[in-house]
Enzyme design. Sequence first.
Site, PDB file in Angstrom:
ATOM      1  N   ASP A   1      -9.461  -5.885   2.000  1.00  0.00           N
ATOM      2  CA  ASP A   1      -8.149  -6.432   1.653  1.00  0.00           C
ATOM      3  C   ASP A   1      -8.002  -7.887   2.096  1.00  0.00           C
ATOM      4  OD1 ASP A   1      -7.111  -4.160   0.451  1.00  0.00           O
ATOM      5  OD2 ASP A   1      -6.409  -3.328   2.353  1.00  0.00           O
TER       6      ASP A   1
ATOM      7  N   ASP B   1       0.854  -1.191   0.000  1.00  0.00           N
ATOM      8  CA  ASP B   1       0.000   0.000   0.000  1.00  0.00           C
ATOM      9  C   ASP B   1       0.887   1.237   0.000  1.00  0.00           C
ATOM     10  OD1 ASP B   1      -2.333  -1.406   0.070  1.00  0.00           O
ATOM     11  OD2 ASP B   1      -2.543  -1.356   2.246  1.00  0.00           O
TER      12      ASP B   1
ATOM     13  N   ASP C   1      -4.814  -3.087   4.900  1.00  0.00           N
ATOM     14  CA  ASP C   1      -5.326  -2.568   6.164  1.00  0.00           C
ATOM     15  C   ASP C   1      -6.841  -2.598   6.250  1.00  0.00           C
ATOM     16  OD1 ASP C   1      -5.918  -0.587   4.365  1.00  0.00           O
ATOM     17  OD2 ASP C   1      -4.519   0.884   5.190  1.00  0.00           O
TER      18      ASP C   1
END
Length: 1115
Positions: A828, A513, A824
Amino acid sequence: MRGSRVYNHKRERRCQEASQGCRNRPSMSLSPSPQRRWPRQDEESSGGANGGADGSEDETDAFDIPQPKKASLERLKRWRQAALVLNASRRFRYTLDLKKEEEKEQTRRKIRAHAQAIRAAFLFKEAGKAQLHVTGDLDELHTSAHGFGIGCERLAALTRDHDSSSLQGLGGVEGLANLLKTNLDKGVSGDDDEARRNEFGANTYPRKKGRSFLVFLWEACQDTTLIILMIAAALSLGLGIKTEGIKEGWYDGASIAVAVLIVILVTAISDYRQSLEFQNLNEEKRNIKLEVIRGGRRVEVSIFDIVAGDVVPLKIGDQVPADGVLIVGYSLAIDESSMTGESKIVHKDQRDPFLMSGCKVADGYGNMLVTGVGLNTEWGLLMASISEDNGEETPLQVRLNGVATFIGTVGLVVAVTVLLVLLIRYLSGHTKNSDGSVQFRFGEKSVGTAFDGIVRIITIAVTIVVVAVPEGLPLAVTLTLAYSMRKMMMDKALVRRLSACETMGSATVICSDKTGTLTLNQMTIVRAFVGGKILEAPDKIELIPSRISSLLTEGIAHNTTGSVFISEDGGVTEVTGSPTEKAILSWGLKIGMKFEELRSQSSVVHVVPFNSEKKCGGIAIKLVNKSESDVHIHWKGAAELVLASCSHWFNQNGSFQEITPDKMDEIKNVIEMMAAESLRCVAFAFRNYDMRNIPTIMEQREQWLIPDNDLSLLAIVGIKDPCRPGVEEAVALCKNAGVRVCMVTGDNIQTAKAIALECGILDSEAAAMEPIVIEGRTFRNYSETDRPNLASQISVMGRSSPNDKLLLVQALRKNGDVVAVTGDGTNDAPALHEADIGLAMGIQGTEVAKENSDIIIIDDNFSSVVKVVRWGRSVYANIQKFIQFQLTVNVAALVINVVAAVSGGNVPLTAVQLLWVNLIMDTLGALALATEPPTDELMRRAPVGRRDPLITNIMWRNIIVQALYQVTLLLVLNFDGIPILHLSNKSKAEAEDVKNTFIFNSFVMCQVFNEFNCRKPEDWNIFSGITGNYLFMGIITISVTFQALIVEFLGKFASTVKLTWQLWLASIAIGFLSWPLAFLGKLVPVPSEPFAEYFKWIWRCKAGHAYDEDRQDDH
């Protein structure tokens, strides 16, 4: 030198061409793990670590489980049955207890059935009631000893039974809050926590205590060979006392017994220490941090500190920390599968306000009032009924069981051979004492003497088995994992699955990310586009038209999951929420937002919560002082997505105008300009709506969609989130280590590109072209067959959804990559589970993401991810060091004993001496070598392939060199040691004792010096970093000290005699020679292709030739 890890495909192709038509071996596809909710793509279609080779498992190799995440129970049972094990309770201690898993599931089913039965009975009872007997309820209320208006049992039963009628009888949520002395807006004061715990219990549940040291001591005693040795020691003790008297006869039996007890004690201590490490790890995993509202402010507390009466804010991805009642919720959906067993999402509102502990928030947000904690909840009962352990297969652990089984089988054959040879020689009168006399002849010696001799021979054979079967080899994995996990905690990584430590060392791609991982997650608004102008100083309220300002602050105050706390004494204003929410709320305060005042002037009609799929969120509010039909709708989200829904914009005068194509292009250019400066762009939009067009019936209103068309653009802000310090160096380190870093973000593609250039993921602006930089929707639109080829080129994916991340992971794994993914959000979770290693963020990560991850990055820092890669490689490297050390001892000890037994009828190393060597080799050797800290050199190598051989060609070379040296030298000493050591002037018995003691001492010295060689199997400098490894130096010191004590002071115990200082120097010199020998050995080149591949190639070619002959015969 390191080329031994590189696979030579040319030879493979030649072999395949030579063996065309050869039947393919069947492969087994493993079923998904029953412990994970998320489905995992079939392994045969998703590929593996080496060009898809990991996608299927060779049925002929029981010790090959490359994907423990999805291993079937049959597969797990199979390798256990194939293993040669001396002590099953110890060997399988840290593997998955298959029987316990079945018992856990049965317990879960019972508790779920019990809960459902209670509810069904209560509903049946309620159906027969004509009305609620409020007076009966009130009689039960005033029972609290601490001044609360309701007792513990009544409160717990309220939620457990989903008793809506009783809740209404108490005055609803407001009435219940009054009984609990809770302010629904400000929460509890926090001063009476202890009283609440005493009255309603603590939010903990009794956990089974860890096994005591005595249990580990008992398990260490269950080793089959050690039991045989204890029996042999008892027999030897009895016979010795009978034949030689108690003064002299107890030595042989007692010395073996004491040696066995020392081995058991040291083993138990080592195992107990590992157990404590895992207990500490479990405590860390259970200690969830969450926010509660106390005294009007949001504070972070441990889940164990929640008390009845607390007000807990819930948002998507959170775990419900206790039983409770919903105070207010917006599109709140709860996944109750963990309690009901049914994967059904339940929507919560005032008609069904009851929330169960342990469930997950699937969507929306809201506040809950805690009514039941700890054992007063079904989740607490469930957790107290099942024990949590660290049982889990790791690929390396299973492979090492295979290595141990192979070595043990060879050792067993050797031991049986030695036993038969010694027995035949002894009973035929060919075995002689050290003085030259024959030990046994039929008719000349008593039965007791003969039996004593046979017991000694059996003792030696069994001791050879103890040395030969390396029980410590698979357990060394657990030791190094326990050590690594403790150190990784210090490096801000919490390991949830043991196998992830190993697998991370094989990672070839890290999909990271952007926000919070590559960047600091410290956001501030530095640009604003308001009224058609770009504001370089967005905080200056005078630059913003008043009408725009009032609508902006209204939208910011309402359309948020964050909060603003202004203390009554005029202290510092506290802003809470996600980093983005905090940045927007802080900006709102600077432009005149009065948070509480604005919220009190309106009521919420409906909410569309923000999530990573939609990338925007909306709210409809009805103002108290406006007309009945006036509703304000506010939207906030990704700038280009919100802009696409806008048809008008507010100009500098505060009036709105239609967005013309030219104006649309101008605004898009503003967004691109901000994104190019690595700013995250967020847009705010507004529209009026008529209340009469909104459904009045609550069920219909919940299904109503807030209009997201014909919006008026209020503002676009640019949020700065700087790159983390050190992230550029961490990315460069990954590239040098052969690990590709791919940024996957939901942000604008231009923002993503700018950050990627800043972090070093992209080398230059010229490289930022498709498909290296790609949008999620573009990648998504490619076919399933085209995606794998495309995925191998992608470095940045912008505007991606969680499903795009999942598709990327699947495509990379089809290419044979070992993929690590950070995540997070709740969405996901599928990608985290699909990846070889799922890395959840500890600060911003939701509980759903954490539960589906393998490792939690506590500080959300990409540099910590790279440290995990380093530790993963260290685990593998340390195990290889230990294997090299142990195999050298195995080969040398077995060859020396078998050659000496066959040729001379005696073995130079006694049972007690072999047990000491086993202790050095197994427990102490594992401690010394399996706990080496990682070095920078590890990050200059290519990733370790999951199919790479455990024993590399370099290791084979080192083992052969050292074992040949030890065997040759010690056998020469065994047969010609007396003249070589100048012992001819002594009596034959005395000379034999000195010679055998010297052989034993030299053998141990060789192992001590070889431990240094094993530290650096490939490097020239074996002493690099040694001063920092105190444990290694401590174990070397202990080994040498105890060796000196055994030789010099424990002669009767260990069958040794004192050595002169000259012989001590000679022993040390023999050990020392292994250092220059290892140095010279490293000059010997080794082929790049693993030795095992030559045998496979020959076997395949022969198989192919045989198949061709069969076909010719058929014709």
